[in-house]
Scaffold this motif. Sequence first.
Motif, PDB file in Angstrom:
ATOM      1  N   GLU A  66      33.310 -48.293 -25.708  1.00  0.00           N
ATOM      2  CA  GLU A  66      32.704 -47.336 -26.638  1.00  0.00           C
ATOM      3  C   GLU A  66      32.637 -47.924 -28.053  1.00  0.00           C
ATOM      4  O   GLU A  66      31.670 -47.693 -28.789  1.00  0.00           O
ATOM      5  CB  GLU A  66      33.517 -46.047 -26.656  1.00  0.00           C
ATOM      6  N   ALA A  67      33.676 -48.653 -28.437  1.00  0.00           N
ATOM      7  CA  ALA A  67      33.701 -49.265 -29.769  1.00  0.00           C
ATOM      8  C   ALA A  67      32.573 -50.275 -29.927  1.00  0.00           C
ATOM      9  O   ALA A  67      31.842 -50.269 -30.929  1.00  0.00           O
ATOM     10  CB  ALA A  67      35.051 -49.930 -30.012  1.00  0.00           C
ATOM     11  N   GLY A  68      32.431 -51.157 -28.934  1.00  0.00           N
ATOM     12  CA  GLY A  68      31.368 -52.145 -28.998  1.00  0.00           C
ATOM     13  C   GLY A  68      29.997 -51.505 -29.029  1.00  0.00           C
ATOM     14  O   GLY A  68      29.107 -51.920 -29.786  1.00  0.00           O
ATOM     15  N   ALA A  69      29.810 -50.463 -28.211  1.00  0.00           N
ATOM     16  CA  ALA A  69      28.525 -49.773 -28.183  1.00  0.00           C
ATOM     17  C   ALA A  69      28.223 -49.108 -29.518  1.00  0.00           C
ATOM     18  O   ALA A  69      27.088 -49.178 -30.016  1.00  0.00           O
ATOM     19  CB  ALA A  69      28.530 -48.733 -27.063  1.00  0.00           C
ATOM     20  N   MET A  70      29.220 -48.478 -30.109  1.00  0.00           N
ATOM     21  CA  MET A  70      29.032 -47.819 -31.404  1.00  0.00           C
ATOM     22  C   MET A  70      28.611 -48.828 -32.474  1.00  0.00           C
ATOM     23  O   MET A  70      27.710 -48.565 -33.284  1.00  0.00           O
ATOM     24  CB  MET A  70      30.329 -47.128 -31.824  1.00  0.00           C
ATOM     25  N   ALA A  71      29.248 -49.986 -32.477  1.00  0.00           N
ATOM     26  CA  ALA A  71      28.919 -51.010 -33.474  1.00  0.00           C
ATOM     27  C   ALA A  71      27.487 -51.508 -33.299  1.00  0.00           C
ATOM     28  O   ALA A  71      26.719 -51.592 -34.266  1.00  0.00           O
ATOM     29  CB  ALA A  71      29.899 -52.162 -33.371  1.00  0.00           C
ATOM     30  N   VAL A  72      27.108 -51.828 -32.061  1.00  0.00           N
ATOM     31  CA  VAL A  72      25.776 -52.390 -31.821  1.00  0.00           C
ATOM     32  C   VAL A  72      24.693 -51.350 -32.067  1.00  0.00           C
ATOM     33  O   VAL A  72      23.659 -51.645 -32.684  1.00  0.00           O
ATOM     34  CB  VAL A  72      25.685 -52.954 -30.385  1.00  0.00           C
ATOM     35  N   ARG A  73      24.912 -50.142 -31.609  1.00  0.00           N
ATOM     36  CA  ARG A  73      23.908 -49.073 -31.804  1.00  0.00           C
ATOM     37  C   ARG A  73      23.596 -48.864 -33.277  1.00  0.00           C
ATOM     38  O   ARG A  73      22.459 -48.565 -33.652  1.00  0.00           O
ATOM     39  CB  ARG A  73      24.403 -47.742 -31.220  1.00  0.00           C
ATOM     40  N   ASN A  74      24.616 -49.036 -34.113  1.00  0.00           N
ATOM     41  CA  ASN A  74      24.438 -48.738 -35.537  1.00  0.00           C
ATOM     42  C   ASN A  74      24.180 -49.965 -36.393  1.00  0.00           C
ATOM     43  O   ASN A  74      24.129 -49.848 -37.618  1.00  0.00           O
ATOM     44  CB  ASN A  74      25.649 -47.966 -36.048  1.00  0.00           C
ATOM     45  N   PHE A 104      38.235 -49.359 -34.132  1.00  0.00           N
ATOM     46  CA  PHE A 104      37.501 -48.164 -33.712  1.00  0.00           C
ATOM     47  C   PHE A 104      38.282 -47.388 -32.652  1.00  0.00           C
ATOM     48  O   PHE A 104      38.295 -46.158 -32.659  1.00  0.00           O
ATOM     49  CB  PHE A 104      36.141 -48.538 -33.111  1.00  0.00           C
ATOM     50  N   TRP A 105      38.880 -48.113 -31.698  1.00  0.00           N
ATOM     51  CA  TRP A 105      39.503 -47.452 -30.550  1.00  0.00           C
ATOM     52  C   TRP A 105      41.032 -47.448 -30.595  1.00  0.00           C
ATOM     53  O   TRP A 105      41.675 -46.732 -29.815  1.00  0.00           O
ATOM     54  CB  TRP A 105      39.033 -48.099 -29.234  1.00  0.00           C
ATOM     55  N   GLN A 106      41.614 -48.225 -31.478  1.00  0.00           N
ATOM     56  CA  GLN A 106      43.077 -48.252 -31.551  1.00  0.00           C
ATOM     57  C   GLN A 106      43.579 -46.993 -32.258  1.00  0.00           C
ATOM     58  O   GLN A 106      43.224 -46.726 -33.408  1.00  0.00           O
ATOM     59  CB  GLN A 106      43.538 -49.514 -32.276  1.00  0.00           C
ATOM     60  N   GLU A 107      44.422 -46.238 -31.571  1.00  0.00           N
ATOM     61  CA  GLU A 107      44.865 -44.950 -32.082  1.00  0.00           C
ATOM     62  C   GLU A 107      45.600 -45.063 -33.410  1.00  0.00           C
ATOM     63  O   GLU A 107      45.512 -44.186 -34.266  1.00  0.00           O
ATOM     64  CB  GLU A 107      45.767 -44.259 -31.051  1.00  0.00           C
ATOM     65  N   GLU A 108      46.354 -46.176 -33.588  1.00  0.00           N
ATOM     66  CA  GLU A 108      47.105 -46.330 -34.829  1.00  0.00           C
ATOM     67  C   GLU A 108      46.206 -46.719 -35.999  1.00  0.00           C
ATOM     68  O   GLU A 108      46.648 -46.709 -37.164  1.00  0.00           O
ATOM     69  CB  GLU A 108      48.208 -47.380 -34.659  1.00  0.00           C
ATOM     70  N   ASN A 109      44.959 -47.035 -35.721  1.00  0.00           N
ATOM     71  CA  ASN A 109      44.003 -47.369 -36.781  1.00  0.00           C
ATOM     72  C   ASN A 109      42.954 -46.257 -36.881  1.00  0.00           C
ATOM     73  O   ASN A 109      43.313 -45.104 -37.010  1.00  0.00           O
ATOM     74  CB  ASN A 109      43.413 -48.748 -36.530  1.00  0.00           C
ATOM     75  N   HIS A 110      41.668 -46.551 -36.797  1.00  0.00           N
ATOM     76  CA  HIS A 110      40.677 -45.477 -36.956  1.00  0.00           C
ATOM     77  C   HIS A 110      40.666 -44.526 -35.764  1.00  0.00           C
ATOM     78  O   HIS A 110      40.559 -43.314 -35.941  1.00  0.00           O
ATOM     79  CB  HIS A 110      39.286 -46.069 -37.176  1.00  0.00           C
ATOM     80  N   GLY A 111      40.722 -45.099 -34.562  1.00  0.00           N
ATOM     81  CA  GLY A 111      40.810 -44.267 -33.374  1.00  0.00           C
ATOM     82  C   GLY A 111      39.679 -43.265 -33.219  1.00  0.00           C
ATOM     83  O   GLY A 111      39.898 -42.136 -32.779  1.00  0.00           O
ATOM     84  N   VAL A 112      38.452 -43.655 -33.564  1.00  0.00           N
ATOM     85  CA  VAL A 112      37.324 -42.716 -33.490  1.00  0.00           C
ATOM     86  C   VAL A 112      36.687 -42.672 -32.107  1.00  0.00           C
ATOM     87  O   VAL A 112      35.888 -41.778 -31.814  1.00  0.00           O
ATOM     88  CB  VAL A 112      36.256 -43.054 -34.550  1.00  0.00           C
ATOM     89  N   VAL A 113      36.986 -43.659 -31.248  1.00  0.00           N
ATOM     90  CA  VAL A 113      36.550 -43.660 -29.860  1.00  0.00           C
ATOM     91  C   VAL A 113      37.762 -43.990 -28.989  1.00  0.00           C
ATOM     92  O   VAL A 113      38.822 -44.349 -29.490  1.00  0.00           O
ATOM     93  CB  VAL A 113      35.396 -44.652 -29.602  1.00  0.00           C
ATOM     94  N   LYS A 114      37.579 -43.885 -27.685  1.00  0.00           N
ATOM     95  CA  LYS A 114      38.709 -44.034 -26.773  1.00  0.00           C
ATOM     96  C   LYS A 114      38.857 -45.425 -26.189  1.00  0.00           C
ATOM     97  O   LYS A 114      39.968 -45.858 -25.850  1.00  0.00           O
ATOM     98  CB  LYS A 114      38.570 -43.029 -25.620  1.00  0.00           C
TER      99      LYS A 114
END
Length: 889
Positions: A304-312, A290-300
């Motif tokens: 933020e990545a952990g929060a996005m996963a749990v929220r959804n 989620f946060w790795q720029e070379e991969n999806h990089g949708v958060v910084k």
Amino acid sequence: MKNNKISMLELLKPRRYRFLIPGILLTLWSCNSNKKTTVFEYQNENLSIEKRVEDLIKQMTLKEKISQMRFDAPAIERLGIPEYNWWNECLHGVARAGEATVFPQAIGMGATWNPSLIFEMGTVVSDEARAKHHKFVEEGKRGISQGLTFWTPNINIFRDPRWGRGQETYGEDPFLTSRIGVNYIKGLQGDDDKYLKVVATAKHFAVHSGPEKSRHQDNYQTTNKDLYETYLPAFEAAVKEAKVYSVMCAYNRYRDVPCCGSDLLLSKILREDWGFKGYVVSDCWAINDFWQEENHGVVKTPAEAGAMAVRNGTDLNCGNVFDPNLNEAVLKELVDESQIDIALTRLFKARFELGMFDDPEHVKWSKIPYNVVASDKHLALSEKIAKQSMVLLKNDNNILPLKKDIKSIAVIGPNANAVQSLLGNYHGTPHNFITPLKAIKDKLPNTQVNYALGSDIASGWPTLNHIPASVLKNGNQSGLKGEYFSKRNFEGKPTLTKTDSIVDFIWTPVRPIKDLKSDVFSVRWTGDIVPEQTGLYRIALKASSYGKLFVNDSLYVEFSADHEPQTRYFDLELKQGKSYPVKIEYHNTLSDPQAHLLWAKLNEDLLTPAIEAAKKSEVVLLCLGLSPEIEGEEMPVELEGFDKGDRSSLKLPKTQIELMKKIHALGKPTIVVLMNGSALAVNWAAENVPAILEAWYPGELGGKAIADVLFGDYNPSGRLPITFYKSVTDLPDFKNYNMENRTYKYFKGDPLFPFGHGLSYTSFEYSNLNIPEKVKINEGIEVTVQVKNTGALAGDEVVQFYLTHEDKQDESPIRTLVGFERIHLEVGETKTVNHIIDADQYASITPEGEKLIESGNLLISVGGKQPGFKGLANANSTEVLSRSILLTN
């Protein structure tokens, strides 16, 4: 209402702490110990699971809560919670946990077209899982591959034959996949009203089937029609029918959002639309993407990545993002602690329903004895499934079955004696390795069996063998000096020192050090390699856990295998008679320890010995195909035709094609056996070789199943669960997830062998097809047909029901599998097969992804294959009957 009160006499019994007066926390003293023990309300088995989970969670700190949302959840001693590792696999038998029955790979399970048999397999696998888990717990082991939550089955659709993990699936059809998947899940999870047997996990949700090398970056788009017609049905069946308790979300993005953070997939579809009540686990380290720029990089940030996963809706992290980053996420109000509690409730509810906090005596499944593991009964089932998975693709002039009185046979090819090609990926450690070579020798004790490797599996991928004692030297002795330590990292003095003639060890179930109860130990081997021939050699170390390999005091191999054995290699020029100091450092933490020192001399002439073996034989058996060493999950392999676990070509590797042509030129009767996990464009073989048998990766007894089919002790009856195409050029781009021109449902070209294809040694005749001429919409369509065995042998037939929307050819699949039944028929026997096609099955899927049932003409085809094919693609041992009907208002 149950009486929850317990007498003081009960409470004072030695070492009994499981119950308490509700609402009161008690501190007791053991009668045999000075250790103080606290009893909590959640430990009261008489309370509902909901109340117990609620009581447990409300006593936990935020840090403790977050610690339980990682796959390797630590113990919380103050609350009496033992450590638990959620990571287990049982794709085709309990994997990576030491001894276990190894069944045929999943693609072979699909080829049986026999859901009830796979239910039986699920029951057997979960028996072994339970027995092993309780033994591990008794030994104080709670690590990886020792629990009861299994990340199986893989019910992704095998939409493209290039995908290296397609071997883990049940094929390309959503309906066949759902029937096999539902039955396997039911067998795994058990039928007890109170306790789950194990937790099954449907993966990878959703729209996931390669490429492997870009799965951490890819963003897939599909129409709603393809989403609901192809990618979701098997998951919906797993949730609604099988009540699967867990779902694993996929690595890729779908419609711009990572699957493990997708509100559409995890909240709306999975929970709101389907009513899923279990927990969602991320694929391993997927949330890092989620946060790795070379991969999806949708958060910084990781927070933020952990929060996005749990929220959804992702509850459990296979990885290291949740802990400790969710703590920061809560403090920054990226996610609310109440959402942490929801996830934790789902996770602990699973552990309670597995009986992990109850007296084992009260848990039905805890009484399964350990001797079921790899028992004769289970091995017999593995062999039965292997036999039913065999697909006879071609049999010109009935060259098969072979006669057993032949005086000589050549068994040639890279898979003739290859252990790994029995097993596929994600497997346990079997007792047996019955290769085709071994099985044929056993079956024909009076026949001269001439074996030759013939070729490597692919150019640049030699067949590795154990370095023999004749070239290993420990002073004046043959072999290597082995120093065995009962602790990790070679601590202290060796517990045992001995000379090992070769390094070829699978320490299951017995550990190398007597009375060693722990999985933790280390071994150091030292000595010299003194080659008998000068040449370029590939030298490899295959080991579980952690390994290093030194030659001439230089470190050539170092790896950490945190969940399954790894093979690492290098190439080195060696001179005849020269001594090369070698050292291996190995230390183990897993429950299936093994270590192997391997090599192969490169650039050897393998073809000449194969030709000589064939010349002096009456019949030639070529064992060709692929290997899980070069097709599989996210591999470093880059060879011609192979790309990081996937394939870039559907052809057999050139080395095997050359071997096949050279052998065929000798004019000997030749049979090809394919062992592989994905479709092969064996066009030359289909045109020139009289018989081809598809054997997949057939499990530990697979060689015996192959031999039984070849020599007529079993009549083949498997059917292809995938389409065999003629060329990769027939397919759309690998990353294109739209279903146009993919799979039997939408492919407009001519396949080499179609989905559902498979020959028999007998023949089947269909008659008296009975279908109403008109059916009102929303009513079931009753289909009846008679099937007769008109041949000279008893055999199984797979009756297949296909449906075509004749008025919607441009917007609907060419045909859709809507039913199947595997039946056994004695010679001359006739059986009547009845089937009802439900309204949901003849509904069309609109561009919006909704089911639409309306009047029109339907073509229904019933037979042992798809209709409409000619030549090789048409199975001549069976037939098809078709009839049009009208759906009316």
